[in-house]
Design an enzyme around this catalytic site. Structure first.
Site, PDB file in Angstrom:
ATOM      1  N   LYS A 146       0.826  -1.208   0.000  1.00 26.94           N
ATOM      2  CA  LYS A 146       0.000   0.000   0.000  1.00 26.94           C
ATOM      3  C   LYS A 146       0.861   1.259   0.000  1.00 26.94           C
ATOM      4  O   LYS A 146       0.574   2.228  -0.713  1.00 26.94           O
ATOM      5  CB  LYS A 146      -0.921   0.005   1.217  1.00 26.94           C
ATOM      6  CG  LYS A 146      -2.059  -1.004   1.143  1.00 26.94           C
ATOM      7  CD  LYS A 146      -2.965  -0.870   2.352  1.00 26.94           C
ATOM      8  CE  LYS A 146      -4.162  -1.791   2.267  1.00 26.94           C
ATOM      9  NZ  LYS A 146      -5.085  -1.630   3.414  1.00 26.94           N
ATOM     10  N   CYS A 206      -0.657   0.988   5.978  1.00 33.14           N
ATOM     11  CA  CYS A 206      -1.082   0.099   7.071  1.00 33.14           C
ATOM     12  C   CYS A 206      -2.030  -0.966   6.545  1.00 33.14           C
ATOM     13  O   CYS A 206      -2.759  -0.748   5.579  1.00 33.14           O
ATOM     14  CB  CYS A 206      -1.837   0.873   8.150  1.00 33.14           C
ATOM     15  SG  CYS A 206      -0.870   1.986   9.136  1.00 33.14           S
ATOM     16  N   ASP A 207      -2.024  -2.085   7.222  1.00 32.34           N
ATOM     17  CA  ASP A 207      -3.048  -3.090   6.965  1.00 32.34           C
ATOM     18  C   ASP A 207      -3.211  -3.929   8.225  1.00 32.34           C
ATOM     19  O   ASP A 207      -2.251  -4.122   8.980  1.00 32.34           O
ATOM     20  CB  ASP A 207      -2.686  -3.984   5.785  1.00 32.34           C
ATOM     21  CG  ASP A 207      -3.919  -4.668   5.219  1.00 32.34           C
ATOM     22  OD1 ASP A 207      -4.599  -4.043   4.378  1.00 32.34           O
ATOM     23  OD2 ASP A 207      -4.221  -5.806   5.617  1.00 32.34           O
ATOM     24  N   SER A 208      -4.424  -4.401   8.445  1.00 32.95           N
ATOM     25  CA  SER A 208      -4.712  -5.195   9.641  1.00 32.95           C
ATOM     26  C   SER A 208      -5.386  -6.504   9.280  1.00 32.95           C
ATOM     27  O   SER A 208      -6.123  -6.583   8.288  1.00 32.95           O
ATOM     28  CB  SER A 208      -5.631  -4.415  10.597  1.00 32.95           C
ATOM     29  OG  SER A 208      -5.054  -3.213  11.028  1.00 32.95           O
TER      30      SER A 208
END
Length: 211
Positions: A50, A74-76
């Site tokens: 990203k 960010c990624d979760s």
């Protein structure tokens, strides 16, 4: 100014909370192309993907070198008993997962990829590789025992379908969380302590509390 490479409203609210002025650039990174079974590695690669996608857009627009100081991808995802739970695809999947999660615990992992936009470099590879840091912050979450009525009622709202694991701790989903062990903001979408520490690393703490 700061760039957030995420369309997440929850992450944007976290940045507003600490008065970090920012621009949102939604990445074109195709998350479906990444078939990685390890949750820690996957969330780390997603965050980098990203960030690099947003950085490419900035460079193409000729803004990266003179307008912004830092960029964050960010990624979760939620890990439950070794299985990766991303955003639920439908109501049936959400209900099935919640029945398994009820009274149990799992881990919310958020990958962070921070890039300091160095004016001395002009190409994407040099900026991303030489002026970046990455990290995964994990928070353990323990859920309450839920009735089928509670699960079905929550599944009838729109809230859980845009959240990793199918719950929003800052919303109605917070009713179903017994306790957490770790960073609270990480469960929402990014770890504010991680961000603060790494902005300081690049001498960019001035961006914080910029009211």
């Amino acid at each position: 100014m700061f760039v957030l490479a995420s369309a997440s409203k929850a992450r944007q609210k976290l940045l507003d909370q600490i008065a970090l002025r920012h621009k949102v650039i939604v990445s074109d990174f195709d998350e479906t192309q990444l078939q990685e079974p390890d949750p820690i590695l996957k969330v780390k690669l997603l965050a980098k993907g990203k960030a690099d996608s947003a950085l490419k857009k900035l460079i193409e627009e000729n803004h990266a070198l003179n307008t912004y100081q830092a960029l964050l991808g960010c990624d979760s995802l939620f890990e439950f008993k070794g299985e990766i739970f991303e955003k639920p695809i439908n109501k049936e999947q959400l209900i099935s997962r919640w029945k398994r999660m009820s009274g149990q615990s799992g881990f919310l992992h958020t990958g962070h990829y921070l890039i300091s936009l160095d004016n001395s470099k002009s190409d994407m590879e040099s900026i991303s590789q030489n002026n970046s840091c990455e990290g995964v912050v994990s928070t353990k979450i323990e859920f309450m025992n839920l009735s089928n009525f509670e699960i079905n009622k929550y599944a009838s709202t729109s809230e859980p379908y845009n959240c990793a694991g199918g719950f929003a701790i800052e919303g109605n989903g917070g009713l179903f969380i017994k306790k957490i062990d770790g960073c609270f903001s990480n469960v929402i979408g990014l770890s504010l302590p991680w961000l603060k520490n790494n902005l300081e690393k690049y001498g960019l703490s001035r961006l914080l509390l910029d009211r």
